[in-house]
Design a protein around this motif. Structure first.
Motif, short mmCIF file in Angstrom:
data_model
loop_
_atom_site.label_atom_id
_atom_site.label_comp_id
_atom_site.label_asym_id
_atom_site.label_seq_id
_atom_site.Cartn_x
_atom_site.Cartn_y
_atom_site.Cartn_z
N THR A 89 0.83 -1.21 0.00
CA THR A 89 0.00 0.00 0.00
C THR A 89 0.86 1.26 0.00
N CYS A 92 2.52 2.34 2.51
CA CYS A 92 2.25 3.06 3.77
C CYS A 92 3.52 3.45 4.50
N ALA A 99 5.24 1.91 6.71
CA ALA A 99 5.41 1.46 8.10
C ALA A 99 6.71 0.69 8.28
N PRO A 101 1.03 8.01 6.46
CA PRO A 101 0.45 6.80 5.87
C PRO A 101 0.59 5.54 6.73
N ALA A 102 1.60 5.47 7.57
CA ALA A 102 1.84 4.22 8.30
C ALA A 102 0.90 4.09 9.49
N CYS A 103 0.58 2.84 9.85
CA CYS A 103 -0.24 2.62 11.03
C CYS A 103 0.41 1.53 11.88
N GLN A 141 -4.07 -2.85 13.46
CA GLN A 141 -5.00 -3.25 12.40
C GLN A 141 -6.40 -3.26 13.01
N ARG A 194 -6.60 -0.70 4.19
CA ARG A 194 -5.70 0.33 3.71
C ARG A 194 -5.48 0.30 2.21
N LYS A 195 -5.94 -0.71 1.54
CA LYS A 195 -5.68 -0.78 0.10
C LYS A 195 -6.69 0.02 -0.72
N LYS A 210 -0.56 10.78 -1.08
CA LYS A 210 0.23 11.07 0.12
C LYS A 210 0.99 12.37 -0.09
N ASN A 227 3.73 7.96 12.58
CA ASN A 227 4.60 8.68 11.63
C ASN A 227 5.09 9.96 12.30
N TRP A 285 -4.60 -7.27 15.47
CA TRP A 285 -3.24 -7.17 15.99
C TRP A 285 -2.81 -5.73 16.20
N PHE A 302 1.12 -3.47 16.63
CA PHE A 302 2.58 -3.55 16.55
C PHE A 302 3.14 -2.61 17.60
#
Lengths: 94, 517
Positions: free
Chosen positions: A31, A33, A35, B81-83, B86, B92-93, B108, B142, B204, B206
């Motif tokens: 994606t 993203c 991360a 954009p990052a997470c 979930q 996210r797609k 972005k 981020n 989940w 992270f």
């Protein structure tokens, strides 16, 4: 401030570690993203045309750094950071 | 109504709520219970019971003040954009320009591009007062990009308020940075305080370089969220709590969440309906998890109201939304277009414009107050809903056929209270209406007694009348609350004279996508 959340452990060598496997990112599923990028202890991940790529020669599967490969653990899409079977397995120096 | 015995309680409460209650002799004027009784207008243009120092922080923030959202705009920049977790309601797609829901963006931005965009929009839309970073991932997953953007913006446009949204997992680590960056509003999404329920929402997380799943993951998440909320409250930062209402998973539980966040100093609680359709590709979309109906949502919001303000004007916007809450102008400001714009940041022009907006708000409040005084002698237990077509500024200024949403007001002898929004597909496309869409809209506002519009065509008008909804166009371009109260007074008169038989409206069987308020 980012460094507080993502400490980068630098061990001298991976000599005593087992053989590692390079990972790759399946571009069509990525994606973009980002991360994974700052988490990689080997700075092996970079952006390329909207998605991210792993430099195979740098990937050590995070052995010696973390308990699990960081890119796999953080990736929001299952089965997107996967073992690259087309490449020879990473040989720890020594 | 507050006590939750079991599932379905809210629905019953909602039905009872609209019913004509037993008229009692002591029911006079405005109801004393604050439960549903606060009219949205007041002598200080929406300040209500808020202390002045808090009002100063929220009076021009469209998300933190319902009154402000009629007049002021916000923008999000998609630099994050990052997470780090979930959620089962997020995929996210997915990216479609026509799709409006959190986590979705079209492009972005780098912090430098973001600042450029902020300045361009601040110049084009002078009522834009707030910059938020809400993803499309998590602002605090981020941190470098998020805080760099805030720093650059606060240098270039110091009058713009800064806020961020987070799932709270990383929040305790960044509270000091948030304070230093002069961010005075933080939104935390808290869907549960019980890890067993959390495990059904979050597959989940992270955290500390490790992926956690199940109850263990949810336990870490809830601990970190509540700790972060407490830390922010201690430092005087206003916190809004977003909760996604997921029927049969956390709907009853959100009353507990409401108590937990209220006791930790949250300022505002925003309970939003789950947006879930198979084509979104989310876990909930794929497994057929439904969202709540408009009535279930309102009943839960009503049940939680009391100790804390409930937000009811949320549009669940995209992480790159721009403009007034109901009118996303994001597509006008792509990076290509922004880079081409010649931008001169003119603080004086913005201040002058906002002064005009403030004058407009004062006139609106005065008009409402005057009308409300006329209502003060009325004794009636009638409470009803009306829908309003508006483009903003607190005016009835939208044609029925062009309305993308209707604002919902609850009318009683307490006055006019804003209680939510119903999105609809635009009925009128190129001058002619489509019957299917029309009937969908009518079904979507079936629980209303009247719909206020600037203008309406003959066809829709007769359809509405047939459905028992009165189309009201005699207040075109006038203030919403003042007009609604005036109409309500004449309605009560008609009921008293026996010209109108007051009856209950049915439950609006609102289709999922439309109910997303």
């Amino acid at each position: 401030m980012g460094s507080a959340a993502t400490p980068r452990f630098r061990f001298g060598s991976l000599r005593h570690k087992e053989i590692c496997v390079p990972f790759k990112i399946i571009a069509s599923q990525c994606t973009g993203c980002s991360a994974c990028e700052p988490l990689c202890p080997n700075v092996a991940i970079s952006e390329k045309e909207g998605s991210f790529v792993i430099e195979a020669t740098k990937c050590t599967e995070c052995v010696g750094h973390f308990d699990e490969p960081q890119c796999v653990a953080a990736c929001p899409v299952d089965n997107t950071c996967v073992v690259d079977t087309s490449l020879p397995r990473y040989q720890a120096p020594g | 109504m507050n006590a939750v015995v079991g599932r379905g309680t809210y629905v019953k409460a909602a039905v009872n709520h609209g019913k004509m209650m037993q008229p009692t002799t002591d029911h006079k004027g405005c109801c004393a219970s604050a439960k549903t009784g606060q009219a949205s207008c007041g002598s200080k243009a929406g300040q209500g019971d808020l202390p002045t120092e808090i009002w100063e922080k929220v009076k021009d923030h469209p998300c933190y003040s319902e009154d402000a959202h009629h007049h002021y705009a916000r923008m999000h920049v998609a630099v994050a954009p990052a997470c780090n977790i979930q959620c089962n309601y997020c995929n996210r797609k997915y990216d479609c320009a026509n799709e409006s829901r959190p986590g979705v963006v079209s492009e972005k931005l780098t912090p430098e591009q973001a600042v450029r965009k902020v300045l361009a929009i601040a110049t084009t839309i002078p009522q834009m007062t707030v910059l938020g970073i809400a993803g499309p991932g998590d602002a605090l997953a981020n941190p470098a990009k998020t805080f760099e953007t805030f720093e650059l913006v606060s240098k270039a446009a110091p009058d713009i308020k800064l806020c961020l949204s987070t799932n709270g997992l990383a929040l305790p680590d960044y509270v000091d940075t948030i304070v230093r960056s002069k961010i005075d509003h933080v939104t935390i999404t808290i869907n549960m305080v019980d890890p067993e329920i959390g495990a059904q929402i979050y597959p989940w997380i992270f955290f500390n370089h490790k992926r956690y799943t199940g109850i263990e993951a949810a336990k870490i998440l809830t601990d970190r969220q509540l700790q972060g909320l407490e830390m922010l409250s201690e430092r005087g930062i206003l916190c809004k709590i977003n909760s996604v209402m997921i029927p049969n998973i956390n709907d009853d539980h959100l009353v507990e969440v409401n108590k937990a966040v209220t006791s930790r100093g949250a300022f505002l609680h925003n309970i939003m309906p789950l947006i879930s359709a198979p084509e979104h590709g989310t876990a909930f979309g794929r497994n057929g998890q439904r969202g709540p109906t408009a009535q279930e949502l309102k009943a839960l919001q009503d049940a939680c109201e009391g100790q804390i303000n409930m937000m009811r004007h949320c549009r669940q916007c995209r992480a790159d939304a721009v403009g007034l809450l109901g009118d996303d102008r994001g597509p006008e400001f792509t990076t290509d277009q922004v880079m081409k714009m010649d931008v001169q940041y003119d603080l004086e022009m913005r201040k002058a414009y906002q002064k005009r907006v403030e004058n407009e708000r004062v006139s609106k409040a005065e008009a409402c107050q005057k009308e409300l005084e006329k209502l003060s002698g009325e004794i009636s237990a009638i409470t009803l809903l009306v829908a309003v077509a508006t483009k903003g500024s607190g005016l009835i200024n939208e044609h029925f056929g062009h309305a993308k949403e209707f604002q919902m007001y609850e009318l009683s002898t307490c006055g006019a209270k804003f209680v939510g929004v119903r999105r609809v597909e635009v009925y009128c496309q190129g001058g002619y209406g489509e019957e299917d869409r029309l009937s969908t809209i009518v079904r979507g506002i079936r629980d209303c007694h009247a719909v206020f519009v600037a203008k309406i065509g003959g066809g829709p008008k007769s359809n509405l009348i047939k459905a028992g909804i009165e189309p009201v166009d005699q207040f075109a371009y006038e203030f919403i609350e003042k007009s609604a109260i005036a109409w309500f007074r004449s309605y009560l008169d008609k009921v008293r004279r026996g010209e109108v038989q007051h009856g209950e409206r049915g439950d609006a069987a609102v289709p999922l996508r439309i109910s997303a308020a």
